[in-house]
Structure formats: structure tokens, C-alpha cells
Design an enzyme around this catalytic site. Structure first.
Site, PDB file in Angstrom:
ATOM      1  N   SER A  19      39.845  88.385  83.997  1.00 50.22           N
ATOM      2  CA  SER A  19      38.564  87.920  83.471  1.00 50.22           C
ATOM      3  C   SER A  19      37.523  89.032  83.488  1.00 50.22           C
ATOM      4  O   SER A  19      37.720  90.070  82.873  1.00 50.22           O
ATOM      5  CB  SER A  19      38.140  86.702  84.270  1.00 50.22           C
ATOM      6  N   ASP A  35      33.458  88.753  77.536  1.00 46.55           N
ATOM      7  CA  ASP A  35      34.175  89.392  78.640  1.00 46.55           C
ATOM      8  C   ASP A  35      35.609  89.671  78.161  1.00 46.55           C
ATOM      9  O   ASP A  35      35.958  89.310  77.039  1.00 46.55           O
ATOM     10  CB  ASP A  35      34.111  88.518  79.907  1.00 46.55           C
ATOM     11  N   ASP A  92      38.486  88.482  78.521  1.00 44.42           N
ATOM     12  CA  ASP A  92      39.411  87.437  78.085  1.00 44.42           C
ATOM     13  C   ASP A  92      38.740  86.344  77.264  1.00 44.42           C
ATOM     14  O   ASP A  92      39.316  85.284  77.040  1.00 44.42           O
ATOM     15  CB  ASP A  92      40.195  86.853  79.267  1.00 44.42           C
TER      16      ASP A  92
END
Lengths: 456, 454
Positions: free
Chosen positions: B101, B245, B247
Site C-alpha cells: 500500500s 498511492d 495500489d
């Protein structure tokens, strides 16, 4: 005991029945050990035979190699010899071949290949095993992890090299039936067929992951199962049978008669020595004495080493390539100096056909020109482990006037017959082999078996 | 506590660590094999973000899943929400996303999803972890071995189709918005360019949208990491800027003046747009700003609060009829009509739809939200002292409304305090919010003094 037979970790690599024996963790840790061992720069090549478990073992090995900072080139489903050729051509650091060769479909194995596509020497293989057991791998930082790519041109360059050594214009007039046993030889031979306009007849040519048409064993028995009966009806000149990763062969005559796998090496030695007289034939202590007689006729010399690929590889390193005519064993696996000493069934097949073409003789005529040898083989489960006593008593009882060789178990030679008794490296068995010129040495064999059963 | 502890964490949230000596291919493979054993030889969707370790771990996890007898559906580099939706769409037994993440590039992690494409709940996680620790994984034989399928185009198409059902794409296209995008070279890079430029007809000014390159900035999209996006918005005169971000689950937004908006305000703006279109209440975590209460109230909806963490919010959303949910502080918008997961694409779509359907710039819309002021800090505590600290805090504010579901939250008429222990370190996170700056500062410093008093 059941579990022990499902997995074998040795300097030759790791081999086992996938699931109960060989697991994804073995593949990953061995590949990590290999990535840690490799000293030279360059990518690592990887390929597999069509077994379904290869789909699982391949990414496991790939992940470990990438984590060691190696770029990996995936050649897909290719034979071990093709992988070995590609390692040399691409100047790769080494390679991993996934495939269990002549074992049944539920088996798989990892074979490790060094720079130039060579098998690992014993010292390197021992170090690999040490790193594996220590489980201390050289994984790199996030910004040095390797990259994976795929390549599909390995077959093309392999065929280029075959064309440099063999005269396909001449060979393509042979009508040949090949039983590919659902293995990697089919992808090569389909390309050979198209590129050299050679109408090869291929059976069991579909790549198969779970159920091979028959055991992938290169033996006269297996030739008889499907290939042999097809040859005469198809009017073929010869038939060849490959194992799953195309490193060894068996063959049959135009009459459909299966030849003993023991004849492959004498055949190839005969052809090679005719072209390169005086060279050495390297083989093991269990191989037929016919090879000595063939070599003698051609002015060559036979050097015998202990049984197993590793002993042959180590012995080869003591010679220059142009001192050797052929190296091989009685299983139908041979290595030629033209192909940098790689067990290569395709090259062996082409060499036998070349001999037929050069002499204008059919396969059965060439074999008929060989003196007749009869071999008897037996095996006895190992229970008491009284091996030194076994060898000394056998020598006492059977080896009185013969020439004894204790390099690998006990071999005793007389002028027209011999026996070899040794403990298997792969299974808890004592193997008994004896051979005689002319008639089978039944009495000697029975006597040996009785003694071995008593002491093994 | 040794530093090493934070380099690898195997716990109820899965497995996360620094690649190299800590998060090794062997660990990933074993964990995947445990997962494969847990989902009992089913089909498993596997995708990843753009980290350098992604391909390596993808191979390790594929091997582990196949070894457990699973069929692996590789979807390649895709945003986490896209992967989650695809799990549910094809009826897979589960899914794994390889992404850490917003963590730095040397980290990676396995995010685990159940058959519905949702994060494993507490029970599922605990059960999987037990399986992993028992190391008694299913070992498929050659006969049982299933294969790998590669699904490349369908997952993205499916995700975008679902989002488009809830907006008026023709209206957005007709406005030809000037939009800036910072994709952090992440998993959403190509999908976001396609969505904003090709699907929604925006005049797109994109930066860091090359998935083959490393993250050019800190991975978490925050005001202090999005300076380049803000500059791009100003330079190109964009009406809005989006920051993702790696992901693609979190979304940060920049207004037309180049100011990166507070994440709580982003959630409030998206919720405002969503509540206009769908029925249901709002679910957010305890630390989300009260601005969401004001927005919900305007639409006559209720706000439910859950412990911090996406899985907790999603669980809360499943127990009430929810229109929208999220975690304000970290830029996550969860719109269940698309999927019960944080999704930056839903956020972008709703904001553009709102800009197209009603007058006003982004900054004007933010200004129209009720103002709340937030102060936060972290303090260390000694193990064993947590209970007494929390009790003394509660005793100090006897009149406050008290919520103990995740640490301690004390609410007043003009603000609130939330104190919770970090999951990973012996730290207490303090958040204070109030309608005035002075009150927020006063609450925060009073709590901090109380918690650090000997």
C-alpha cells in the site's frame, strides 16, 4: 520407509514424488542455494518438461533466483539439452532444468547446470548442498531484485547447431517413426520436420502433464509396447523412443525388433570412432563389454568409471574434448564432444542414422555385425548392510582367476565374461549384472544372486 | 523493542516486511500455501502493485498456491480494489494482492481476500494464521496439480463499468475538465490515465504514470508528498488534481489553487455526492473528522463509528444499510454499490460528477464545508501502563461521552479526543478535533500532558 523412497536429495540434485516427497519448498530453497552459489555474472535460464508439477516448481525456482538478484530467462517446455545449449549461447551464469526424465509422471526433479551448460562438478554440487542445508541465502535488497523474461528462440538455435554437425539433406530420406512419450522431444522433432522437410512420423507427440502414454523409460520392453509393432506396417527404416526430457533413447530395427538399450553406446561409439579414430570411449563399470570390442576394432580405448552421471562428469574434466569419442552409459544416454558433453537423445538418434547412411546398411545389419553378448541383471533389497563382507566373500567364491576392480563395488573380468555387484546410489538395492560373449552366463548369475541374497 | 520487529510482521493483518532478508520468497510461498490450504484447492485471484519485488513474490505465491492444489488466476499489475472486485465477479475462492500500500518501496505485503473479495475478517485471519503456524499445508500431487490462467483485460473493464453505473459519464465528458494526476508510478498508473482521459474525456496532465519505474515520491499521498502535483495543477491551470498511492485504494485531492485538501474533507465531498444518489447511512472510523456528521445530517442520514482499519469499517458497513463509508484520515472512500473496499476510482468519479452537475470550484466546495480543526501527536508509553493511563484520562473528563471500542474516544459538544495504541509500536496516537483552533490545541496539549505525567 515409504517417505524415504519419495524424495532423494544428493549431489546430483533433488528428485522426488511431488506432494509426499518433493515440495515447493525444496524447489525454492534449492534454487535459492543455487543463486547463492553462482559466481559468474549473467542471467539464469530455466526450463521444464511437460509434467504438471513443473508449473508449480518453475515459479518457485524463479522467485528464489530473482530474490538472489539474478535475471531469469524462462524457456518454457524444453528438453534439458536444449536448455544446456542456450546457457552456452547466451553466456548465462547457469540454468535449472525441471524434469524427471525417465521417471513416472508423479516424479519431478531439479537439475543444476553451470556456465556453458555443463553439469555441476562434485565439488560444486557438494557446496550447493551445504548452502541448501545451511539455509543462508544471499537475497538482495529491493532495488537489486532480478527480472523475469521469456524466450522462445532456444529451439531455433539448437537446430542451427544440429545442422552444423549432421547432414539433414542425407538423413531426411530415412523413414523414421518416433515415440515421443508425450515429452519434450516432440517439440524439437516437429521443428526438425518442418525446417528440414523430413517427414518424421511422431507418435505420442502431444505434451502431457499427468498421464504419459506409457512409462517414460527407454528400454527394449517399452519399445515393444507401442513403437515396435508400428514400424513394419508403416514401412519405416527404424524407430526411436525418447524419455520425457529427451536426454536418452531406445531404438528398433526396420523389422520392428527392439534393440537392447545396451546397444546404443556401442552403436554411437562405432560411428564416432570411425570418424575420430584413437579416441577414448568413457563409460561406467556396468556397461556391456561389447563396447570394448567395438573400440578395439576401431583403435580406440575404453575408460570405465563408477556408475552415475556425476562420476562421468568428473572423469570428463580430466580430458581435453578432442580426446573423447563419446561418453555414455548402458541406459541409452550418450554425450558427444560435438555437443559439449550433454546427454542428448536427439543427437544420439541422428548419429545412429548417420552411421546407417554412411554405410548404406540397415540397423539390423549393423547390429548383426557385432559379436553377440548376453547380459543378465538382477537386484536384491538391501537389509543387513554387510557390504564389505559381501564383496570379499564374492571375490573369494567367484573371482579367483579373474581381474578384480573395486572402484565401484566389485567387478571381476575374465577374457569372455564379467560380473559387477554394487550398491545402488538411488535405491536401497544391490545390483547384480553379469555378461558373457555368446551364451548367457546363467550359472554364474544364479550363484551370485544366491550369495548376494544371503549377505545383502 | 528491537528494530528488527518492524522489518517483518506476520500477524492478523497478513504478512508484511522489508524485502531482502526479511520478507523472503520462502515466507511468501509458505504463507500462500497456507492460504491455498485454507481456501481448500479453490481458484485464487493474484495481482500486484508495481514494486520491484512484485514479480519475485508473484512467482513465490503462485508456486505456493499451486502446491496447495489451487488454480491461480493471475491478473498482473492492478489496483487493489480492482483485484478485490474480480475475486467476487468470477466466483473465486479468494484473492491475494501483493502490495504494501502506502509503505516505502523496500516493503511488500500479502493482502488477503475472501471469496467475496473482502479483507479477511478477524476470525478468518486467526484461522489462517493458525494454519500457517502449524505448517501442515496441503501438498498436491502431480495428478492434482491445477494450472495458471492469465486474465489481463477483464478485471479493469469490470471495475470501471461498475463505477460508471453511478455517475453521468456523458455529462463529465461534455465538460472536458482539465485534470492533473500523480500516479506515483503505481498499479493504477495506466488504468487511471485510461479512465480519466479516454473514458471521462478529461484533458489530462499526468505525471508518474510509468508502472515500470520506481516510486518518485513518498508512497503515501499527503499534502507534504504531493508538492509536484500541486505545481502541475497550477502550471496547467487544472480544475482538480488527483494523487494515488501505489495500489490505487487511497485518493488525495488537490484543488484548483494547488492546495492539497484535507483527506477528511475529501471523504466529506465524496459522501455528499454519494448521499445525493443512494439511500443509506454512513460508516466511518472513530478518528474520522466530525465534518462527516455535518454532511450526513444535511441528507438526514446517521453516522456509525467503528474501530480504525479498513476491515473494521467494512465489517461495520455490512451490519447496517450503508450508502458510503471510509476512513477520513487516510484517504479511503468505500462505496458498497461498487464494492466494499477503498477505491480511488469511485472517489475520482464522484468528485468529477459533482463538479459537472453543480456550479462551484473545488476550493469553494471545501470552503462551504463546516470547519473543524485537528491536532495530533504521538507519545511513548511503558508496557503495562496503558490501562491506568486510559483510566486517568477518562476520570479527567467525567462529562464526556465515552467510546471504548478502539482505545478511548471522549466526545464533547465542541470537539473530541481519541487516544489509541499503535498496533506495531509502544506508542499512543492522540487526535483532538474542535470547532476552533484554540480548543483543539487545548484538548491535545491537556491530553498529552496527562499521558506523559509521571
Amino acid at each position: 520407509m515409504h517417505r524415504a523412497k519419495a524424495l532423494r536429495i544428493s549431489p546430483v540434485g533433488v528428485r522426488g514424488i511431488v506432494g509426499p516427497g518433493l515440495t515447493v519448498t525444496h524447489a525454492l530453497d534449492f534454487a535459492a542455494a543455487f543463486g547463492t552459489l553462482l559466481a559468474t555474472d549473467g542471467p539464469v535460464l530455466i526450463g521444464r518438461d511437460p509434467r504438471s508439477s513443473g508449473q508449480m516448481l518453475l515459479p518457485a525456482a524463479v522467485s528464489a533466483l530473482l530474490a538472489c538478484g539474478r535475471d531469469v530467462i524462462d524457456l518454457g517446455i524444453v528438453s534439458t539439452p536444449v536448455l544446456q545449449h542456450s546457457i552456452r549461447r547466451l553466456n548465462a551464469a547457469g540454468g535449472i532444468s525441471l524434469g524427471a526424465s525417465h521417471n513416472a509422471a508423479e516424479w519431478n526433479a531439479l537439475k543444476f547446470l553451470g556456465p556453458g551448460g555443463t553439469y555441476l562438478a562434485s565439488s560444486e554440487a557438494g557446496e550447493l548442498l551445504d548452502i541448501y542445508h545451511l539455509k543462508k541465502f544471499d537475497f538482495v535488497e529491493w532495488n537489486h531484485i532480478g527480472k523475469l523474461s521469456k524466450s522462445t528462440d532456444a529451439l531455433k538455435t539448437y537446430l542451427d547447431e544440429l545442422a552444423e554437425v549432421f547432414d539433414f539433406e542425407k538423413l531426411r530420406h530415412f523413414r523414421i517413426v518416433v515415440d515421443c512419450c508425450n515429452g519434450t522431444s516432440s517439440t524439437i522433432l516437429e521443428r526438425v520436420r518442418d525446417r528440414f522437410h523430413w517427414p518424421l512420423i511422431l507418435i505420442n507427440s502431444r505434451l502431457e502433464g499427468k498421464a504419459f502414454a506409457h512409462e517414460p523409460e527407454t528400454s527394449a520392453r517399452m519399445v515393444g509396447s507401442q513403437l515396435g509393432p508400428l514400424i513394419q506396417p508403416l514401412g519405416a527404416d527404424a524407430g526411436f523412443l525418447f524419455d520425457a526430457d529427451a536426454d536418452r533413447i531406445a531404438c528398433a530395427t526396420a523389422q520392428g525388433e527392439a534393440l537392447s538399450e545396451e546397444l546404443i553406446l556401442p552403436l554411437v561409439a562405432d560411428g564416432q570412432l570411425a570418424r575420430m579414430p584413437g579416441r577414448i570411449v568413457l563409460t561406467n563399470l556396468s556397461t556391456t563389454a561389447l563396447v570394448d570390442e567395438v573400440a578395439r576394432q576401431r583403435g580406440g580405448e575404453v575408460v570405465r568409471v563408477p556408475v552415475g552421471r556425476q562420476a562421468a562428469i568428473d572423469a570428463l574434466s580430466g580430458y581435453l574434448p578432442d580426446q573423447i569419442a563419446v561418453a555414455g552409459e548402458g541406459t541409452g544416454a550418450v554425450m558427444l564432444p560435438q555437443f559439449r558433453f550433454v546427454y542428448d537423445g536427439i543427437a544420439a538418434m541422428l548419429m545412429i542414422l548417420t552411421i546407417m547412411a554412411d554405410r548404406g546398411q540397415a540397423l539390423h545389419e549393423i547390429v548383426a555385425g557385432f559379436p553377440k553378448y548376453e547380459m543378465l541383471k538382477g537386484e536384491v533389497p538391501l537389509k543387513q548392510m554387510r557390504i564389505p563382507q559381501l564383496y570379499s566373500e564374492l571375490r573369494e567364491a567367484f573371482g579367483q582367476e579373474g581381474r578384480a576392480n573395486t572402484l565401484d563395488g566389485l567387478r571381476v573380468d575374465w577374457h569372455d565374461h564379467w560380473f559387477h555387484v554394487r550398491v545402488s546410489q538411488t535405491e536401497p538395492l544391490v545390483r547384480v549384472i553379469c555378461e558373457s560373449r555368446g551364451e548367457a552366463p546363467q550359472a554364474l548369475f544364479d550363484g551370485l544372486m544366491e550369495q548376494v541374497r544371503r549377505l545383502a | 523493542m528491537s528494530k528488527r520487529e518492524h522489518l517483518l510482521k506476520i500477524g492478523v493483518s497478513g504478512i508484511r516486511g522489508v524485502v531482502g532478508g526479511f520478507l523472503t520468497p520462502g515466507l511468501a510461498c509458505e504463507f500462500a500455501q497456507a492460504f491455498g490450504t485454507y481456501v481448500d484447492k479453490g481458484r485464487v485471484v493474484l495481482g500486484r502493485d508495481t514494486r520491484t519485488s512484485g514479480e519475485m513474490l508473484e512467482n513465490a505465491v503462485t508456486a505456493g498456491l499451486l502446491a496447495a492444489g489451487c488454480e491461480v488466476i493471475q491478473v498482473g499489475v492492478l489496483p487493489t480494489p480492482t483485484i478485490q472486485m474480480y475475486v467476487a465477479a468470477i466466483g473465486a475462492a479468494g484473492g491475494i494482492a501483493l502490495t504494501a500500500s502506502h509503505n516505502p518501496p523496500e516493503y511488500n505485503a500479502l493482502k488477503l481476500f475472501n471469496h467475496a473479495g473482502l479483507f479477511f475478517n478477524h476470525y478468518e485471519r486467526a484461522e489462517l494464521l493458525d494454519l500457517y503456524h502449524q505448517s501442515d499445508f496441503y501438498q498436491a500431487t502431480n495428478e492434482e496439480m491445477r494450472g495458471v490462467q492469465v486474465h489481463s483485460a477483464r478485471p479493469m473493464a469490470l471495475h470501471l463499468e461498475r463505477v460508471l453505473k453511478h455517475i453521468d459519464a456523458d455529462l463529465i465528458r461534455s465538460r472536458r475538465f482539465r485534470v492533473a494526476l500523480d500516479g506515483v508510478n503505481g498499479a493504477g498508473s495506466e488504468m487511471s490515465v485510461h479512465f480519466l482521459r479516454d473514458v471521462l474525456g478529461c484533458e489530462l496532465h499526468a505525471m508518474s504514470v510509468d508502472p515500470t519505474q520506481i516510486f518518485p515520491r513518498e508512497a503515501e499521498p499527503r499534502p507534504d508528498t504531493l508538492g509536484e502535483l500541486a505545481a502541475l495543477v497550477r502550471r496547467e491551470g487544472c480544475q482538480i488534481g488527483f494523487g494515488q498511492d501505489p495500489d490505487g485504494d487511497r485518493l488525495a485531492v488537490c484543488d484548483e489553487t494547488g492546495v492539497v485538501i484535507d483527506n477528511d474533507d475529501v471523504l466529506a465531498l465524496v459522501a455528499d455526492a454519494a448521499l445525493e444518489r443512494v439511500e443509506g447511512d454512513v460508516v466511518v472510523n472513530l478518528t474520522t473528522s466530525s465534518v462527516i456528521d455535518a454532511v450526513a445530517q444535511r441528507h438526514g442520514r446517521r453516522v456509525f463509528r467503528t474501530p480504525v482499519g479498513e476491515a473494521n469499517v467494512v465489517e461495520g458497513m455490512q451490519s447496517v444499510h450503508t450508502a458510503i463509508g471510509g476512513e477520513g484520515s487516510n484517504g479511503g472512500v468505500i462505496f458498497p454499490a461498487v464494492h466494499l473496499c477503498r477505491d480511488s476510482y469511485t472517489g475520482m468519479a464522484f468528485l468529477l460528477n459533482r463538479l459537472a452537475s453543480s456550479p462551484g470550484t473545488v476550493s469553494e466546495r471545501v470552503a462551504a464545508l463546516p470547519a473543524f480543526h485537528r491536532r495530533g501527536s504521538k507519545v511513548k508509553f511503558e508496557h503495562g501502563r496503558l490501562g491506568p493511563l486510559m483510566q486517568s484520562l477518562e476520570a479527567a473528563y467525567p462529562d464526556a461521552e465515552c467510546n471504548r471500542s478502539d482505545g478511548l474516544k471522549l466526545s464533547f459538544a465542541d470537539g473530541w479526543i481519541h487516544v489509541r495504541a499503535s498496533n506495531t509500536e509502544p506508542l499512543l496516537r492522540i487526535a483532538a478535533e474542535a470547532t476552533t483552533v484554540a480548543r483543539a490545541e487545548q484538548l491535545q496539549s491537556a491530553v498529552e500532558a496527562l499521558l506523559t505525567a509521571r
